[in-house]
Design an enzyme around this catalytic site. Structure first.
Site, short mmCIF file in Angstrom:
data_model
loop_
_atom_site.label_atom_id
_atom_site.label_comp_id
_atom_site.label_asym_id
_atom_site.label_seq_id
_atom_site.Cartn_x
_atom_site.Cartn_y
_atom_site.Cartn_z
CE LYS A 1 24.66 52.30 66.51
NZ LYS A 1 23.62 52.07 65.47
NE ARG B 1 36.32 51.41 47.69
CZ ARG B 1 36.23 52.72 47.91
NH1 ARG B 1 36.93 53.14 48.93
NH2 ARG B 1 35.48 53.51 47.07
CD1 TRP C 1 29.50 45.38 48.96
CD2 TRP C 1 27.90 47.04 48.58
NE1 TRP C 1 28.32 45.49 49.95
CE2 TRP C 1 27.39 46.35 49.91
CE3 TRP C 1 27.17 48.25 48.28
CZ2 TRP C 1 26.34 46.77 50.52
CZ3 TRP C 1 26.13 48.42 48.83
CH2 TRP C 1 25.52 47.67 50.15
CG ASN D 1 34.06 52.30 42.19
OD1 ASN D 1 33.86 51.00 41.97
ND2 ASN D 1 35.12 52.55 43.13
N GLY D 2 29.95 53.86 41.44
CA GLY D 2 29.13 54.96 41.47
C GLY D 2 27.85 54.51 40.75
CB CYS E 1 32.89 48.72 43.45
SG CYS E 1 30.88 48.70 43.07
CD GLU F 1 20.51 54.13 65.69
OE1 GLU F 1 19.62 53.22 66.30
OE2 GLU F 1 21.56 53.74 65.14
CD GLU G 1 25.07 48.79 68.16
OE1 GLU G 1 25.15 47.62 67.83
OE2 GLU G 1 24.69 49.88 67.74
CE LYS H 1 27.09 45.96 59.54
NZ LYS H 1 26.58 47.15 59.91
CG HIS I 1 4.61 59.61 83.77
ND1 HIS I 1 3.34 60.13 84.52
CD2 HIS I 1 4.52 60.51 82.81
CE1 HIS I 1 2.56 61.32 84.00
NE2 HIS I 1 3.70 61.37 82.91
C1 F6R Z 1 22.82 48.20 65.67
C2 F6R Z 1 22.67 47.30 64.53
C3 F6R Z 1 21.60 46.42 64.55
C4 F6R Z 1 21.02 46.22 63.16
C5 F6R Z 1 19.82 44.88 63.19
C6 F6R Z 1 19.37 45.01 61.98
O1 F6R Z 1 23.91 49.12 65.43
O2 F6R Z 1 23.38 47.25 63.60
O3 F6R Z 1 20.76 46.74 65.67
O4 F6R Z 1 20.43 47.29 62.96
O5 F6R Z 1 20.52 43.76 63.43
O6 F6R Z 1 20.07 44.57 60.87
P1 F6R Z 1 19.68 44.61 59.41
O7 F6R Z 1 19.42 46.25 59.23
O8 F6R Z 1 20.77 44.38 58.54
O9 F6R Z 1 18.38 43.98 59.33
#
Ligand code: F6R
Length: 608
Positions: A485, A27, A73, A99-100, A2, A481, A488, A603, A504
């Site tokens: 990364k 934050r 947060w 915070n914490g 936070c 993963e 994207e 996001k 294969h």
């Molecule tokens: C990749 C990424 C997305 C999320 C996905 C699920 O870096 O951020 O693939 O992981 O959209 O999002 P959440 O975890 O918010 O359900």
């Protein structure tokens, strides 16, 4: 995570606090509040963003030259006005922002309730002002010192007492806090961003420090109460740099937060070297014994954390386990009943497909456990049991630190369930705990070598046409993963593939213009993946191997070898993902891309 601000001086505190909070809103943004000491000690707080607070303050303008503020947060207790900070002590003579996480707040709260105290909120924070009040006899510094002696956990706090109009007391442990020095005025904040418009002279508090701040003086004490000196630094950052902690992008900042995130995710979940998940205490042994299948459902990065979960669940619980992409699961008419345990993983807790999968699972009778970052989010509210990962707000679109926390929390839960079912020996549990505790340091040692990854990326990835991430078992989960990364944020085509499956089909694609990131950290299958790497080398693909420290023979096979510290194989993904995140970051950075906001992506995906 936070935001905290504080001011003491001759100016009106309120506008300075609000300005500081606006700089910290990135934050935390689910609720906010301020306390100002004038003729009285008043608090105004609201659910929502700072602009909502500003509106409310028009009705209750707070007058005074000493104050504290907070933008929240949520970690304990949903985001609402009562749970927002500052929190009063019971008599309203003391206020605190924090915070914490107070790890032992339940015990402390119980003790205080037994003594006849009444609490107002659901937060862990509220025990702090109550305890300070218990110890208060006219000396705020001493009372804070005594309260902190019995508080376990992480904190940055700022405290004001109604009867000490000339003083602000602050303290930190595992949560940042800085003091900004002015002329006849001083400031505090959880990060430098909030202070830069007013001063560039900064003191950074260390863990265990407590400071008593007046408008003319700052006196700092260690845990034992000895007066100590901390250096005054002159900070030349601008406000935007400061929000990112001096990093070029939020994504890089978030990757560098991972050692701290690893610590926070286990906080309150390891007691006397034993793994406890208090949120799952209500799952009886009888219920657990009846489970006959386990599902992990999620999207994207969270799904990849679920793939790790599937391997761990089968290995430790010895129950058939599956990881499924939520958008497929929801339309696949899965065979589920009340003997199914369904893990739902989501950073935001608002992903539409994940929510639909959760609702379907519940409808069919499954018991659900949510692994969620955002407190009070839809998934968190709808699952039977929620276990928060406490990664703090993730701002970059590409998920990094949340993945680390998800994988760790899944590991903790599986260990806890295995223990409850009598399937984890005491000595294995002790080894897991011992290794877990060492992970923050090991993660840091990887980050300390980030330059080596950057150099490899700058020298190698320019003319690459095809990228494969390969691995077996947990390293395969990581390969998925790593590839996501890279895709994207750098827009380079990448695929995560089981190492043994290349021949294969996809091996046909491997040419000198292919880059293969071979993840070979999973000790039981090291030699197997090594053979697959040799297959790739025979087709002249370029290989960067991520392997465990000590596996020197890799150097004669791969073009470049990056070592990750040794740990038990089942914990390795928590730290082995870090080089993969850095590869993606530096690839995108070398191409000058908008890393924190990659094209076409959002996001939080709240539509299916
Ligand atoms: C990749 C990424 C997305 C999320 C996905 C699920 O870096 O951020 O693939 O992981 O959209 O999002 P959440 O975890 O918010 O359900």
């Amino acid at each position: 995570m936070c935001g905290i601000v504080g001011y003491i001086g001759n100016k009106k505190a309120l506008p300075l606090l609000i300005d500081g909070l606006k700089h910290l809103e990135y934050r935390g943004y689910d609720s906010a509040g301020v306390a100002v000491l004038g003729d009285d000690l008043n608090v105004v707080k609201t659910q929502g963003r700072i602009k909502v607070l500003e509106k409310k303050l028009k009705e209750f303008p707070l007058k005074g030259t000493l104050g504290i503020g907070h933008t929240r947060w949520a970690t304990h207790g949903i985001p609402n006005e009562v749970n927002a900070h500052p929190h009063y002590s019971e008599s309203k003579n003391i206020v605190v922002v924090h915070n914490g996480i107070v790890e032992n707040y339940l015990e402390l709260k119980k003790m205080l309730i037994k003594e006849g105290h009444n609490f107002r909120s659901e937060t862990d924070t509220e025990v702090i002002p109550y305890l300070i009040e218990e110890f208060y006899d006219g000396n705020l510094l001493e009372a804070v010192q005594r309260a902190l002696n019995i508080i376990e956990g992480s904190y940055a706090i700022a405290v004001i007492a109604k009867s000490e109009k000339d003083k602000l007391v602050v303290a930190r442990n595992d949560s940042p806090l800085v003091i900004g020095l002015g002329k006849n005025e001083n400031f505090v904040a959880s990060d430098i961003t909030a202070l830069l418009p007013y001063t560039h002279k900064i003191i950074t508090l260390e863990n265990g420090d407590i400071a008593e701040i007046t408008k003319k003086e700052v006196n700092i004490y260690d845990k034992q109460g000895n007066k100590i000196e901390r250096p005054v630094q002159s900070i030349q950052w601008n406000a935007e740099d400061a929000q990112k902690g001096g990093f070029k992008h939020f994504m890089l900042k978030e990757i560098f937060e991972e050692p701290h995130v690893i610590k926070e995710a286990m906080r309150g979940r390891i007691k006397n070297d034993s793994i406890e998940i208090p949120e799952l205490k209500n799952l009886s042994k009888d219920y657990l014994k009846n489970i006959n299948q386990v599902f992990f459902v999620a999207c994207g990065t969270a799904y990849h954390a679920g793939v790790v979960g599937k391997y761990l669940s089968e290995k430790y619980l010895k129950i058939p386990s599956k990881a499924e992409v939520a958008s497929e699961f929801r339309y696949s008419d899965p065979v589920i009943d009340d003997k199914t345990l369904l893990f739902v993983i989501s950073q935001s807790g608002e992903t539409a497909d994940t929510l639909a999968a959760l609702r379907l699972g519940k409808e069919k009778g499954a018991k659900t456990i949510g692994i969620v970052n955002v407190v009070g989010s839809s998934v968190a509210r709808e699952v039977d049991n929620v276990v928060y990962v406490h990664a703090g707000p993730e701002i970059a679109v590409a998920s990094t630190k949340a993945y680390v926390a998800q994988v760790e929390v899944i590991g903790l839960i599986i260990s806890y369930l295995a223990k409850s079912l009598g399937k984890l020996s005491e000595s294995s549990e002790r080894t897991i705990v011992k290794e877990l505790k060492m992970l923050p340091e090991k993660a840091q040692s990887i980050l300390d070598r980030a330059d080596a990854i950057a150099e490899f990326v700058y020298n190698t990835t320019k003319n690459i046409e095809e990228t494969f991430y390969i691995g077996r078992n947990l390293d395969y989960a990581l390969s998925l993963e790593g590839a996501l990364k890279l895709k994207e944020i750098s827009y380079v085509h990448a695929e995560g593939y089981p190492a043994g499956e290349l021949k294969h089909g996809p091996l046909a694609l491997v040419t000198p213009k292919s880059l293969i990131i071979a993840i070979d950290t999973y000790a039981p299958l090291y030699k197997k993946t090594l053979s697959n790497i040799k297959e790739v080398k025979a087709r002249k693909g370029k290989v960067l191997a991520i392997t465990r420290k000590g596996y020197k023979d890799m150097e004669s096979v791969a073009d470049k070898t990056f070592y990750v510290p040794e740990t038990i194989p089942d914990l390795s993904p928590i730290i082995s993902v870090i080089p993969l995140q850095l590869i993606a970051y530096y690839t995108a950075e070398s191409r000058g891309l908008d890393i924190d906001k990659p094209r076409n992506l959002a996001k939080s995906v709240t539509v299916e």
